[in-house]
Enzyme design. Structure first.
Site, PDB file in Angstrom:
ATOM      1  N   ASP A  19       0.823  -1.208   0.000  1.00 30.08           N
ATOM      2  CA  ASP A  19       0.000   0.000   0.000  1.00 30.08           C
ATOM      3  C   ASP A  19       0.860   1.262   0.000  1.00 30.08           C
ATOM      4  O   ASP A  19       1.854   1.357   0.732  1.00 30.08           O
ATOM      5  CB  ASP A  19      -0.945  -0.007   1.216  1.00 30.08           C
ATOM      6  CG  ASP A  19      -2.048  -1.046   1.040  1.00 30.08           C
ATOM      7  OD1 ASP A  19      -2.459  -1.285  -0.116  1.00 30.08           O
ATOM      8  OD2 ASP A  19      -2.472  -1.632   2.051  1.00 30.08           O
TER       9      ASP A  19
ATOM     10  N   ARG B  44     -10.957   0.199   5.166  1.00 29.72           N
ATOM     11  CA  ARG B  44      -9.495   0.085   5.288  1.00 29.72           C
ATOM     12  C   ARG B  44      -8.912   1.290   6.027  1.00 29.72           C
ATOM     13  O   ARG B  44      -9.305   2.421   5.773  1.00 29.72           O
ATOM     14  CB  ARG B  44      -8.838  -0.016   3.910  1.00 29.72           C
ATOM     15  CG  ARG B  44      -7.357  -0.380   4.025  1.00 29.72           C
ATOM     16  CD  ARG B  44      -6.669  -0.397   2.671  1.00 29.72           C
ATOM     17  NE  ARG B  44      -6.089   0.900   2.354  1.00 29.72           N
ATOM     18  CZ  ARG B  44      -5.350   1.135   1.273  1.00 29.72           C
ATOM     19  NH1 ARG B  44      -5.122   0.184   0.400  1.00 29.72           N
ATOM     20  NH2 ARG B  44      -4.853   2.342   1.050  1.00 29.72           N
TER      21      ARG B  44
END
Ligand code: SIN
Length: 283
Positions: A105, A274
């Site tokens: 990420d 998230r």
């Protein structure tokens, strides 16, 4: 595995990943428990919890036990919780899924995230699993000659092609609160091999979504090397596969793990929350 608390930690694959029982993430935040969860993350690279019931507020409060949270540069968070992203793909939505393609990420940030927590709100009846790959093993299984070449080499990362106004985000992720903008053109150099600040182990740190080229090399020189590294990093022997259920939580360490959300649930809805925990500049 022995812990200070009553956690039961069961590996789900040889390379990485463990399921943890004995914690209620909504309100179980004793310092010893948080310490055991942190250690389980360091030992297993990605950990999973089942049957959790979390509001955005509870997810944020749990995640903050591991550090401060980042806001995303290209996706608006929830109105009252700017750090919480709603990752949604509707049943009638074709095209790419958010999180598809092997990546760590936000590696295009100067300080990419330490780890991410993903909470399953709505899960397709079929498909929608996530794959994870251990990048310590990816590094350790390279030859000494390759390690020698890579040590000291940097790679240029950016979000161009995905989050810029003309990128993938323009025509996909229609049901997410996207904010494509020109910050995606910014480039940052990170080491191809990074040393984990807590474990001291070296891992491969390149990914196909955000890596553009090797610093100091021509495109012709750098692309074949990167292609090899991308393929090597996701070899099946380094992976585990997580099958989501409503209420599942995955917590992965972006410093030593790549992941890939499978896009195999057309005709079904998937919604996740998230959050990402702030990290250090890779060294
Ligand atoms: C992500 O890449 O953060 C999303 C992964 C997933 O939805 O499984």
């Amino acid at each position: 595995m022995q812990t200070q608390t009553k956690l039961e930690i069961t590996p789900i694959a040889s390379a990485l990943g463990a399921e943890i029982k004995g914690a209620n993430l909504a309100d179980d935040h004793a310092p010893e428990l948080i310490q055991d969860i942190r250690q389980a993350l360091l030992d297993n690279c990605v950990i999973f919890f089942r049957d959790q019931e979390l509001t955005p507020d509870q997810l944020v409060r749990f995640a903050k036990k591991f550090g401060s949270l980042d806001e995303h540069d290209f996706i608006h968070g929830m109105p009252d919780y700017p750090e919480v992203l709603r990752l949604v793909k509707e049943a009638d939505e074709g095209g790419y899924n958010f999180g598809g393609g092997w990546h760590t990420d936000v590696s295009y940030m100067e300080k990419p995230s330490l780890g991410s927590l993903l909470y399953a709100v709505d899960i397709p009846l079929i498909g929608g699993d996530t794959l994870f790959a251990n990048q310590y093993l990816a590094y350790e299984t390279l030859t000494d000659a390759m390690k020698e070449m890579l040590d000291g080499l940097n790679c240029i990362h950016s979000a161009l092609g995905i989050f810029d106004p003309k990128g993938v985000a323009r025509d996909h992720f229609k049901n997410m609160n996207m904010n494509p903008n020109n910050k995606a053109e910014e480039e940052v150099a990170h080491p191809v091999v990074r040393t984990h600040p807590e474990t001291g182990r070296k891992s491969l740190y390149v990914n196909v979504n955000f890596c553009k080229r090797l610093q100091g090399m021509t495109n012709e020189e750098s692309q074949p090397i990167l292609k090899f590294l991308f393929e090597h990093g996701r070899r099946e022997i380094f992976t585990c596969r997580f099958q989501w259920k409503k209420g599942s939580v995955a917590f992965w360490d972006n410093r030593c793990v790549q992941h890939h959300a499978l896009n195999d649930y057309q005709g079904h809805r998937r919604e996740m929350y998230r959050v990402t925990i702030s990290g250090d500049r890779p060294i």
